[in-house]
Design a protein around this motif. Structure first.
Motif, PDB file in Angstrom:
ATOM      1  N   ILE A 163       0.955  -1.250  -0.206  1.00 23.92           N
ATOM      2  CA  ILE A 163      -0.139  -0.123   0.033  1.00 23.92           C
ATOM      3  C   ILE A 163       0.842   1.223  -0.098  1.00 23.92           C
ATOM      4  N   ARG A 164       1.870   1.089   0.882  1.00 19.14           N
ATOM      5  CA  ARG A 164       2.919   2.611   1.012  1.00 19.14           C
ATOM      6  C   ARG A 164       3.355   2.715  -0.625  1.00 19.14           C
ATOM      7  N   ARG A 165       3.838   1.575  -1.320  1.00 19.03           N
ATOM      8  CA  ARG A 165       4.355   1.770  -2.436  1.00 19.03           C
ATOM      9  C   ARG A 165       3.396   2.410  -3.681  1.00 19.03           C
ATOM     10  N   VAL A 166       2.285   2.205  -3.439  1.00 18.98           N
ATOM     11  CA  VAL A 166       1.230   2.500  -4.157  1.00 18.98           C
ATOM     12  C   VAL A 166       0.730   4.281  -3.771  1.00 18.98           C
ATOM     13  N   ALA A 167       1.196   4.803  -2.718  1.00 20.49           N
ATOM     14  CA  ALA A 167       0.588   5.799  -1.963  1.00 20.49           C
ATOM     15  C   ALA A 167       0.596   7.240  -3.287  1.00 20.49           C
ATOM     16  N   GLN A 168       1.484   7.183  -3.801  1.00 18.73           N
ATOM     17  CA  GLN A 168       1.512   8.279  -4.969  1.00 18.73           C
ATOM     18  C   GLN A 168       0.199   8.346  -5.774  1.00 18.73           C
ATOM     19  N   TYR A 169      -0.391   7.155  -5.904  1.00 16.19           N
ATOM     20  CA  TYR A 169      -1.735   7.032  -6.646  1.00 16.19           C
ATOM     21  C   TYR A 169      -2.754   7.312  -5.960  1.00 16.19           C
ATOM     22  N   VAL A 170      -2.762   7.422  -4.824  1.00 12.61           N
ATOM     23  CA  VAL A 170      -4.294   7.471  -3.952  1.00 12.61           C
ATOM     24  C   VAL A 170      -3.946   8.464  -3.129  1.00 12.61           C
ATOM     25  N   ARG A 171      -2.923   9.321  -2.632  1.00 11.84           N
ATOM     26  CA  ARG A 171      -2.656  10.234  -1.562  1.00 11.84           C
ATOM     27  C   ARG A 171      -3.702  11.350  -1.350  1.00 11.84           C
ATOM     28  N   ASP A 172      -4.251  11.591  -2.686  1.00 12.28           N
ATOM     29  CA  ASP A 172      -5.113  12.983  -2.781  1.00 12.28           C
ATOM     30  C   ASP A 172      -6.448  12.924  -2.092  1.00 12.28           C
ATOM     31  N   ASP A 173      -7.200  11.674  -1.848  1.00 11.19           N
ATOM     32  CA  ASP A 173      -8.492  11.581  -1.673  1.00 11.19           C
ATOM     33  C   ASP A 173      -8.728  10.183  -0.896  1.00 11.19           C
ATOM     34  N   THR A 174      -9.915  10.017  -0.548  1.00 11.62           N
ATOM     35  CA  THR A 174     -10.488   8.844   0.032  1.00 11.62           C
ATOM     36  C   THR A 174     -10.115   7.632  -0.952  1.00 11.62           C
ATOM     37  N   PHE A 175      -9.678   6.247  -0.498  1.00 10.00           N
ATOM     38  CA  PHE A 175      -9.600   5.420  -1.571  1.00 10.00           C
ATOM     39  C   PHE A 175     -10.222   4.165  -0.891  1.00 10.00           C
ATOM     40  N   MET A 176     -10.286   3.045  -1.855  1.00  9.71           N
ATOM     41  CA  MET A 176     -10.813   1.791  -1.289  1.00  9.71           C
ATOM     42  C   MET A 176      -9.640   0.717  -1.381  1.00  9.71           C
ATOM     43  N   LEU A 177      -9.905  -0.291  -0.597  1.00 10.31           N
ATOM     44  CA  LEU A 177      -8.585  -1.283  -0.591  1.00 10.31           C
ATOM     45  C   LEU A 177      -9.403  -2.466  -0.315  1.00 10.31           C
ATOM     46  N   THR A 178      -8.899  -3.585  -0.940  1.00  6.29           N
ATOM     47  CA  THR A 178      -9.377  -4.978  -0.797  1.00  6.29           C
ATOM     48  C   THR A 178      -8.176  -6.009  -1.262  1.00  6.29           C
ATOM     49  N   TYR A 179      -8.456  -7.250  -0.944  1.00 10.00           N
ATOM     50  CA  TYR A 179      -7.579  -8.464  -1.141  1.00 10.00           C
ATOM     51  C   TYR A 179      -8.068  -8.947  -2.593  1.00 10.00           C
ATOM     52  N   GLY A 180      -6.913  -9.333  -3.392  1.00 12.73           N
ATOM     53  CA  GLY A 180      -7.228 -10.059  -4.667  1.00 12.73           C
ATOM     54  C   GLY A 180      -7.470 -11.313  -4.774  1.00 12.73           C
ATOM     55  N   ASP A 181      -8.265 -11.921  -3.468  1.00 11.94           N
ATOM     56  CA  ASP A 181      -8.278 -13.532  -3.544  1.00 11.94           C
ATOM     57  C   ASP A 181      -9.791 -13.646  -2.735  1.00 11.94           C
ATOM     58  N   GLY A 182     -10.647 -12.640  -2.780  1.00 13.43           N
ATOM     59  CA  GLY A 182     -11.825 -12.811  -2.145  1.00 13.43           C
ATOM     60  C   GLY A 182     -12.918 -12.282  -2.757  1.00 13.43           C
ATOM     61  N   VAL A 183     -14.073 -12.805  -2.839  1.00 12.30           N
ATOM     62  CA  VAL A 183     -15.358 -12.110  -3.239  1.00 12.30           C
ATOM     63  C   VAL A 183     -16.439 -12.098  -2.374  1.00 12.30           C
ATOM     64  N   ALA A 184     -17.258 -11.168  -2.431  1.00 19.71           N
ATOM     65  CA  ALA A 184     -18.276 -11.035  -1.627  1.00 19.71           C
ATOM     66  C   ALA A 184     -19.555 -10.121  -2.182  1.00 19.71           C
ATOM     67  N   ASP A 185     -20.892 -10.280  -1.803  1.00 18.59           N
ATOM     68  CA  ASP A 185     -21.828  -9.290  -2.243  1.00 18.59           C
ATOM     69  C   ASP A 185     -22.019  -8.132  -1.194  1.00 18.59           C
ATOM     70  N   VAL A 186     -20.708  -7.715  -1.104  1.00 18.86           N
ATOM     71  CA  VAL A 186     -20.976  -6.339  -0.185  1.00 18.86           C
ATOM     72  C   VAL A 186     -21.326  -5.176  -1.137  1.00 18.86           C
ATOM     73  N   ASP A 187     -22.180  -4.548  -0.587  1.00 18.16           N
ATOM     74  CA  ASP A 187     -23.051  -3.322  -1.265  1.00 18.16           C
ATOM     75  C   ASP A 187     -21.779  -2.174  -0.966  1.00 18.16           C
ATOM     76  N   ILE A 188     -20.907  -2.036  -2.292  1.00 18.66           N
ATOM     77  CA  ILE A 188     -20.024  -0.971  -2.016  1.00 18.66           C
ATOM     78  C   ILE A 188     -20.440   0.481  -1.966  1.00 18.66           C
ATOM     79  N   ALA A 189     -21.713   0.839  -2.534  1.00 13.64           N
ATOM     80  CA  ALA A 189     -21.869   2.250  -2.384  1.00 13.64           C
ATOM     81  C   ALA A 189     -22.486   2.614  -0.782  1.00 13.64           C
ATOM     82  N   LYS A 190     -23.076   1.412  -0.305  1.00 19.00           N
ATOM     83  CA  LYS A 190     -23.525   1.888   1.204  1.00 19.00           C
ATOM     84  C   LYS A 190     -22.061   1.627   2.026  1.00 19.00           C
ATOM     85  N   LEU A 191     -21.266   0.983   1.719  1.00 17.12           N
ATOM     86  CA  LEU A 191     -19.875   0.881   2.267  1.00 17.12           C
ATOM     87  C   LEU A 191     -19.391   2.521   2.518  1.00 17.12           C
ATOM     88  N   LEU A 192     -19.275   3.011   1.282  1.00 21.01           N
ATOM     89  CA  LEU A 192     -18.573   4.168   1.201  1.00 21.01           C
ATOM     90  C   LEU A 192     -19.569   5.150   1.868  1.00 21.01           C
TER      91      LEU A 192
END
Length: 312
Positions: free
Chosen positions: A152-181
């Motif tokens: 995450i630290r190595r990609v900081a330059q791409y997300v440092r300006d605003d709120t960002f989301m993060l997740t793992y690349g090995d799991g799926v869910a039916d999370v309502d992303i809009a409600k999460l935000l």
């Protein structure tokens, strides 16, 4: 500049229309709020895709874990389709182990998703019925041995300006992303973690120790439940929403995000839990791959919200 100001004017018109209906701006759909609250600000999605996947070695000897396929599509694709369904289509993918496989996949994505004719006589390509995604994908090499916090630290330059989301690349869910935000923005803290209650791996028995069968010590089974909710504990389900200040808590490549950074956020009262009681499944072992494949083949994969919503 004209595009940004035009977007802001359109946003102002939406606010006025909703105000006339007695609705506050914070009740607007996420896609509208992203324009209004920052002149077309974009909430980016960081996906951790660099781990070795040692517990799934049967599938990861020649490819990174996020490229293991469910229904002939990498699980990474499924995760991105979920976010995109809710309007979040700007991705930053943290590469590591065999990251070149992911780079090659996206460099050829247009061909993967299209019908094509190759004319060898003149070395031409004709594309038929292409199905392009509205995605912007930034692929960043974050090191083969780097821990999650370091990635995450190595990609900081791409997300440092605003709120960002993060997740793992090995799991799926039916999370309502809009409600999460929406939940994250409502509490005003630095970080939101999606909390889930995973299923138990084995069937659970309710045993009556007092009931014996004759002279045999044979306790009666009062109830059986296949794969109940584990021990009732809420665990880290990924699907985070983070403020840029979280990046200041990351130190070095050898720091797991799940240790000091999350521990300090919790200790400082800056971490809130979004309880998700729906479907959630990590892909940790071959049995998980098979379970996800079976769900996809049934046509009723719970995480395929883009299909349930009638979208391609």
């Amino acid at each position: 500049m004209s595009g940004a100001s035009g977007g802001h004017r359109r946003g102002a018109g939406v606010v006025a229309a909703f105000a006339a209906e007695g609705r506050r701006p914070d009740t607007l759909p996420p896609s509208f709020r992203l324009v209004i609250w920052g002149s077309e600000r974009i909430v980016k999605v960081v996906i951790l895709a660099g781990g070795l996947g040692t517990r799934l070695s049967e599938e990861t000897a020649s490819r990174p874990k996020p490229m293991v396929e469910i229904g002939e599509r990498p699980i990474l694709w499924h995760i991105m389709k979920t976010y995109s369904h809710y309007g979040f289509s700007d991705f930053v993918v943290c590469l590591g182990y065999k990251g070149y496989v992911i780079k090659e996949y996206f460099s050829n994505y247009f061909l993967h998703m299209s019908d094509v004719t190759f004319d060898m006589s003149d070395n031409s390509i004709t594309v038929h019925q292409n199905a392009a995604e509205p995605w912007r994908v930034t692929l960043v090499d974050t090191g083969a041995e780097t821990q999650t916090g370091g990635r995450i630290r190595r990609v900081a330059q791409y997300v440092r300006d605003d709120t960002f989301m993060l997740t793992y690349g090995d799991g799926v869910a039916d999370v309502d992303i809009a409600k999460l935000l929406e939940f994250h923005r409502s509490h005003g803290k630095l970080a939101t973690i999606t909390a889930v209650q995973p299923l138990g791996r084995f069937g659970a028995l309710q045993i009556d120790e007092d009931l014996a069968d004759g002279r045999l010590s044979a306790p009666a089974v009062r109830a059986f439940q296949e794969k109940p909710v584990g021990d009732g504990a809420w665990v880290n389900g990924g699907f985070f929403v983070l403020e840029p200040a979280v990046l200041d808590r990351l130190e070095g490549d050898d720091m797991p995000f799940e240790s000091a950074p999350l521990e300090s956020l919790a200790a400082d009262g800056e971490l809130r839990a979004f309880r998700h009681r729906g479907f959630w499944q990590p892909m940790d072992a071959l049995r998980d791959v098979r379970a996800l494949e079976a769900l996809w083949a049934s046509g009723e994969a719970p995480w395929a919200v883009w299909a349930h919503g009638g979208q391609p």
